[in-house]
Design a protein around this motif. Structure first.
Motif, PDB file in Angstrom:
ATOM      1  N   ASN A  90       0.824  -1.199   0.000  1.00 41.70           N
ATOM      2  CA  ASN A  90       0.000   0.000   0.000  1.00 41.70           C
ATOM      3  C   ASN A  90       0.863   1.255   0.000  1.00 41.70           C
ATOM      4  O   ASN A  90       1.980   1.253   0.529  1.00 41.70           O
ATOM      5  CB  ASN A  90      -0.906   0.008   1.235  1.00 41.70           C
ATOM      6  CG  ASN A  90      -1.739  -1.250   1.328  1.00 41.70           C
ATOM      7  OD1 ASN A  90      -2.252  -1.743   0.335  1.00 41.70           O
ATOM      8  ND2 ASN A  90      -1.860  -1.787   2.533  1.00 41.70           N
ATOM      9  N   ASN A 120      -3.523  -7.009  -5.189  1.00 42.66           N
ATOM     10  CA  ASN A 120      -3.937  -6.608  -3.844  1.00 42.66           C
ATOM     11  C   ASN A 120      -3.167  -5.405  -3.316  1.00 42.66           C
ATOM     12  O   ASN A 120      -2.807  -5.351  -2.143  1.00 42.66           O
ATOM     13  CB  ASN A 120      -3.799  -7.780  -2.862  1.00 42.66           C
ATOM     14  CG  ASN A 120      -4.554  -9.001  -3.333  1.00 42.66           C
ATOM     15  OD1 ASN A 120      -5.699  -8.903  -3.746  1.00 42.66           O
ATOM     16  ND2 ASN A 120      -3.897 -10.145  -3.298  1.00 42.66           N
ATOM     17  N   CYS A 121      -2.903  -4.435  -4.188  1.00 46.64           N
ATOM     18  CA  CYS A 121      -2.202  -3.218  -3.769  1.00 46.64           C
ATOM     19  C   CYS A 121      -3.186  -2.057  -3.695  1.00 46.64           C
ATOM     20  O   CYS A 121      -4.193  -2.037  -4.403  1.00 46.64           O
ATOM     21  CB  CYS A 121      -1.081  -2.893  -4.750  1.00 46.64           C
ATOM     22  SG  CYS A 121       0.266  -4.090  -4.703  1.00 46.64           S
ATOM     23  N   LYS A 122      -2.894  -1.096  -2.813  1.00 45.42           N
ATOM     24  CA  LYS A 122      -3.749   0.077  -2.644  1.00 45.42           C
ATOM     25  C   LYS A 122      -2.912   1.341  -2.735  1.00 45.42           C
ATOM     26  O   LYS A 122      -1.805   1.406  -2.188  1.00 45.42           O
ATOM     27  CB  LYS A 122      -4.440   0.041  -1.277  1.00 45.42           C
ATOM     28  CG  LYS A 122      -5.386  -1.121  -1.094  1.00 45.42           C
ATOM     29  CD  LYS A 122      -5.975  -1.143   0.301  1.00 45.42           C
ATOM     30  CE  LYS A 122      -6.852  -2.373   0.500  1.00 45.42           C
ATOM     31  NZ  LYS A 122      -7.309  -2.481   1.891  1.00 45.42           N
ATOM     32  N   ILE A 148      -1.738   2.966 -10.189  1.00 42.34           N
ATOM     33  CA  ILE A 148      -1.041   1.705  -9.916  1.00 42.34           C
ATOM     34  C   ILE A 148       0.184   1.580 -10.813  1.00 42.34           C
ATOM     35  O   ILE A 148       1.303   1.410 -10.335  1.00 42.34           O
ATOM     36  CB  ILE A 148      -1.983   0.494 -10.099  1.00 42.34           C
ATOM     37  CG1 ILE A 148      -3.181   0.585  -9.136  1.00 42.34           C
ATOM     38  CG2 ILE A 148      -1.224  -0.813  -9.908  1.00 42.34           C
ATOM     39  CD1 ILE A 148      -2.846   0.466  -7.663  1.00 42.34           C
ATOM     40  N   CYS A 161      -6.688  -4.493  -7.081  1.00 44.75           N
ATOM     41  CA  CYS A 161      -6.044  -3.272  -6.578  1.00 44.75           C
ATOM     42  C   CYS A 161      -7.092  -2.183  -6.362  1.00 44.75           C
ATOM     43  O   CYS A 161      -8.152  -2.192  -6.972  1.00 44.75           O
ATOM     44  CB  CYS A 161      -4.973  -2.803  -7.557  1.00 44.75           C
ATOM     45  SG  CYS A 161      -3.551  -3.918  -7.628  1.00 44.75           S
ATOM     46  N   ASN A 189     -10.472  -4.668 -10.040  1.00 45.99           N
ATOM     47  CA  ASN A 189      -9.877  -3.472  -9.454  1.00 45.99           C
ATOM     48  C   ASN A 189     -10.963  -2.476  -9.116  1.00 45.99           C
ATOM     49  O   ASN A 189     -12.036  -2.509  -9.674  1.00 45.99           O
ATOM     50  CB  ASN A 189      -8.880  -2.855 -10.428  1.00 45.99           C
ATOM     51  CG  ASN A 189      -7.722  -3.784 -10.690  1.00 45.99           C
ATOM     52  OD1 ASN A 189      -6.949  -4.057  -9.802  1.00 45.99           O
ATOM     53  ND2 ASN A 189      -7.623  -4.288 -11.900  1.00 45.99           N
TER      54      ASN A 189
END
Length: 189
Positions: A90, A120-122, A148, A161, A189
């Protein structure tokens, strides 16, 4: 597996990759939140050298990198040139400035095998700004920017994401998640 706890250890990774070591068989596991100080040099270039790319695995373990500032001409982001995997990482309050290929997580991917991904990134409360430049009598660059990733190649993946409260500004090829996708796998996403 490398356990990463400080900005200095992240900088060591950037030095290794920017020196030509792709770290293809290595896994880096972030152990805590990081509050960045000063400007960040992207892992995997930040320029036009295709030999400097990250090919390993980076596990964020749900931790957040705060206050990252990147200001380079090409391939701007935490990763400049990504050829590997990034998961559960994140970012908050990031500022990324470039004139070509920019994103908070990564500026550019070019694996084209399906083994390069961001999952799974923020990214929250961040800005990506790309400036066009006059080349001869025409305007160019200022393109391929997303929260992103800026540019993602065929079969590379962005999945699960999340982007909130971000500003993406530039000349062309801009997106909230991805600036420019060339046949990438993009879902949930």
């Amino acid at each position: 597996v490398y356990l990463v706890k400080t900005q200095g250890e992240l900088a060591w990774l950037a030095q290794q990759v920017n020196g030509g070591n792709m770290m293809s068989n290595a896994t880096f596991s972030l152990q805590n939140d990081i509050y960045m100080q000063g400007k960040w040099t992207p892992i995997g270039g930040g320029g036009l050298d295709f030999g400097k790319r990250f090919g390993g695995t980076f596990l964020g373990n749900g931790h957040t990198i705060y206050d990252m500032v990147v200001d380079v001409n090409e391939r701007a982001g935490f990763f400049g040139f990504l050829n590997g995997k990034v998961e559960d990482l994140n970012f908050d309050n990031a500022s990324v400035t470039s004139n070509h290929w920019a994103g908070v997580v990564a500026g550019f991917s070019d694996n084209e095998t399906g083994t390069c991904w961001i999952k799974n990134c923020k990214v929250a409360n961040s800005t990506v700004t790309l400036a066009a430049e006059q080349i001869g009598s025409e305007w160019d660059n200022g393109d391929k920017g997303g929260a992103i990733i800026g540019y993602m190649a065929a079969r590379d993946q962005v999945e699960n994401c999340q982007v909130t409260n971000c500003t993406i500004q530039g000349y062309r090829d801009l997106g909230g998640v991805i600036g420019y996708s060339n046949g990438s796998v993009i879902k949930n996403n």
